[in-house]
Scaffold this active site. Structure first.
Site, PDB file in Angstrom:
ATOM      1  N   ALA A  89      -2.006  43.236 -78.244  1.00  8.55           N
ATOM      2  CA  ALA A  89      -2.497  42.385 -77.164  1.00  8.55           C
ATOM      3  C   ALA A  89      -1.500  41.272 -76.881  1.00  8.55           C
ATOM      4  O   ALA A  89      -0.530  41.081 -77.613  1.00  8.55           O
ATOM      5  CB  ALA A  89      -3.859  41.802 -77.550  1.00  8.55           C
ATOM      6  N   HIS A 235      -0.214  42.864 -90.478  1.00  8.84           N
ATOM      7  CA  HIS A 235      -0.081  42.498 -89.068  1.00  8.84           C
ATOM      8  C   HIS A 235       1.333  42.808 -88.563  1.00  8.84           C
ATOM      9  O   HIS A 235       1.903  42.078 -87.758  1.00  8.84           O
ATOM     10  CB  HIS A 235      -0.425  41.028 -88.850  1.00  8.84           C
ATOM     11  CG  HIS A 235      -1.241  40.770 -87.617  1.00  8.84           C
ATOM     12  ND1 HIS A 235      -2.614  40.700 -87.627  1.00  8.84           N
ATOM     13  CD2 HIS A 235      -0.882  40.573 -86.308  1.00  8.84           C
ATOM     14  CE1 HIS A 235      -3.054  40.464 -86.400  1.00  8.84           C
ATOM     15  NE2 HIS A 235      -2.017  40.390 -85.584  1.00  8.84           N
ATOM     16  N   ARG A 238       3.869  40.002 -88.978  1.00 10.52           N
ATOM     17  CA  ARG A 238       3.805  38.863 -88.054  1.00 10.52           C
ATOM     18  C   ARG A 238       3.045  37.683 -88.624  1.00 10.52           C
ATOM     19  O   ARG A 238       2.961  36.628 -88.004  1.00 10.52           O
ATOM     20  CB  ARG A 238       3.134  39.308 -86.739  1.00 10.52           C
ATOM     21  CG  ARG A 238       4.001  40.257 -85.952  1.00 10.52           C
ATOM     22  CD  ARG A 238       3.227  40.975 -84.870  1.00 10.52           C
ATOM     23  NE  ARG A 238       2.872  40.181 -83.708  1.00 10.52           N
ATOM     24  CZ  ARG A 238       3.700  39.848 -82.733  1.00 10.52           C
ATOM     25  NH1 ARG A 238       4.954  40.235 -82.784  1.00 10.52           N
ATOM     26  NH2 ARG A 238       3.289  39.149 -81.692  1.00 10.52           N
ATOM     27  N   GLY A 267       2.029  49.496 -90.053  1.00 13.38           N
ATOM     28  CA  GLY A 267       3.217  48.692 -90.371  1.00 13.38           C
ATOM     29  C   GLY A 267       4.391  49.573 -90.729  1.00 13.38           C
ATOM     30  O   GLY A 267       4.487  50.074 -91.848  1.00 13.38           O
ATOM     31  N   GLY A 268       5.264  49.791 -89.758  1.00 16.47           N
ATOM     32  CA  GLY A 268       6.527  50.472 -90.044  1.00 16.47           C
ATOM     33  C   GLY A 268       6.491  51.983 -89.998  1.00 16.47           C
ATOM     34  O   GLY A 268       7.504  52.615 -90.282  1.00 16.47           O
ATOM     35  N   ARG A 290       4.132  48.759 -82.484  1.00 18.29           N
ATOM     36  CA  ARG A 290       5.212  48.489 -81.523  1.00 18.29           C
ATOM     37  C   ARG A 290       5.803  49.727 -80.837  1.00 18.29           C
ATOM     38  O   ARG A 290       6.160  49.639 -79.653  1.00 18.29           O
ATOM     39  CB  ARG A 290       6.327  47.712 -82.208  1.00 18.29           C
ATOM     40  CG  ARG A 290       5.883  46.319 -82.706  1.00 18.29           C
ATOM     41  CD  ARG A 290       7.018  45.701 -83.486  1.00 18.29           C
ATOM     42  NE  ARG A 290       6.711  44.403 -84.053  1.00 18.29           N
ATOM     43  CZ  ARG A 290       6.161  44.236 -85.263  1.00 18.29           C
ATOM     44  NH1 ARG A 290       5.818  45.282 -86.006  1.00 18.29           N
ATOM     45  NH2 ARG A 290       5.957  43.015 -85.727  1.00 18.29           N
TER      46      ARG A 290
END
Ligand SMILES: Cc1cc2nc3c(=O)[nH]c(=O)nc-3n(C[C@H](O)[C@H](O)[C@H](O)COP(=O)(O)O)c2cc1C
Length: 339
Positions: A89, A235, A238, A267-268, A290
């Site tokens: 978001a 996160h 982050r 994550g990753g 991402r």
């Protein structure tokens, strides 16, 4: 549109906020939070990617099995693959306004559903963002998981009730966002004690998931509060720079609560093979963050569906080459070093 065209378009629209790297590993965007990077030096984001990549799989191809079954289910809801879109978001603050919050949420949710999976909506401590995600879940007839920030018991329950009304599959609280809330006198810090969590769980008929569990003791506390699932997550690096990679803690966290709830990880993870590694280390499904941003910015729902199609074919290839017939039957034996 193919993925190459989508990525070119995304690079133009993102104007450097995300460089649309071939390997999304947190190096060039280190420290860019708000933005697409990891916090501080970016170490926790980079470690997440490195740790999943460092896990190797045993190649065993001496079998003649049917095409692997990549399907799975969540609380009665069928998924074509054990991967979902993570909450993403903040189009204005994190993606430089390359698209609107509605376009971001709608693209992620519609594209995930077109690929036979679901997306998790996001939330923020500012108005508008939760609502865009909630509307996107409702627009998919409830095929989605609604994530709420740790707002405190009353407000979390209010938002989870809205998720119920939208027909969501489940509701999640991203407890690792506890330090994102602007501190105010009288407000408690942290994501809530076990009694608060129990109140939230008891307030709803939806399965409740805690996103941001990184230790076995907190996984056990989550189970005691009656949650239906956890996400082993930091996160995406982050929140706390000095924390381990999710792949490093996943086996011990999963072992602590296996069989008592659903276990997710993010994550990753960057490839279908990474997803298979996560399953072999104890996860029921994985979330991707991402890497979905360029597809949704450059290609909307179509870009997201195309991304999942590529990931599904990578997962299928990794299953064939490790002798894994079905997601329901992933063995820890496929991890190099285990046998
Ligand atoms: C731009 C951006 C926005 C995010 N927004 C949220 C959010 O609203 N709620 C949440 O629980 N997590 C949020 N996350 C974290 C992701 O859901 C996920 O945990 C993380 O990105 C996974 O790591 P990966 O990006 O390496 O796959 C966000 C991450 C990014 C990069």
């Amino acid at each position: 549109m193919d993925m190459r065209e989508i990525r070119i378009k995304a690079r133009e629209k993102l104007k450097g906020v995300c460089r649309v790297c071939a390997n999304c590993d947190g190096r060039v965007c280190a420290g860019e939070v708000p933005g697409m990077g990891g916090t501080g030096s970016g170490a926790a984001f980079m470690e997440n990617v490195r740790a999943f990549r460092a896990v190797k799989l045993n190649l065993r191809a001496l079998h003649s099995s049917p095409v692997p079954d990549t399907g799975t289910e969540l609380w009665g809801h069928s998924l074509s693959l054990p991967v979902m879109a993570a909450p993403l978001a903040g189009a204005a603050v994190n993606m430089g306004g390359a698209l609107s919050e509605k376009e971001l949420a709608d693209g992620l949710h519609a594209g995930s559903r077109a690929a036979g999976t679901i997306a998790w909506s996001g939330d923020a401590f500012v108005p508008g963002i939760f609502e865009a995600g909630l509307a996107a879940v409702a627009a998919q007839g409830g095929c989605g998981i609604v994530t709420v920030k740790p707002h405190g018991v009353e407000e979390s329950i209010r938002r989870i009730r809205m998720a119920e009304d939208a027909g969501a599959v489940a509701a999640a609280v991203d407890v690792d966002a506890a330090a994102f809330r602007p501190p105010a006198p009288g407000l408690s810090v942290g994501a809530g004690n076990p009694a608060d969590l129990e109140k939230i769980v008891r307030s709803t008929k939806l399965p409740v998931i805690l996103k941001g569990i990184m230790t076995p003791d907190e996984a056990v506390a989550a189970a005691a509060a009656g949650v239906s699932g956890i996400v082993v997550s930091n996160h995406g690096g982050r929140a706390l720079e000095a924390c381990p990679a999710t792949a490093e803690v996943l086996p011990a966290v999963a072992a602590a609560v296996r069989g008592r709830m659903k276990i997710f990880v993010d994550g990753g993870l960057r490839t279908g093979a990474d997803v298979l590694k996560a399953l072999a280390m104890g996860a029921d499904a994985a979330l991707i963050g991402r890497p979905l941003v360029p597809p949704v910015v450059g290609g909307g729902a179509e870009g997201v569906a195309l991304y999942f199609k590529k990931l599904a074919s990578e997962l299928c290839a990794a299953m064939i080459l490790t002798g894994t017939g079905a997601v329901r039957a992933v063995s820890p034996r496929i991890l190099y070093g285990s046998a």
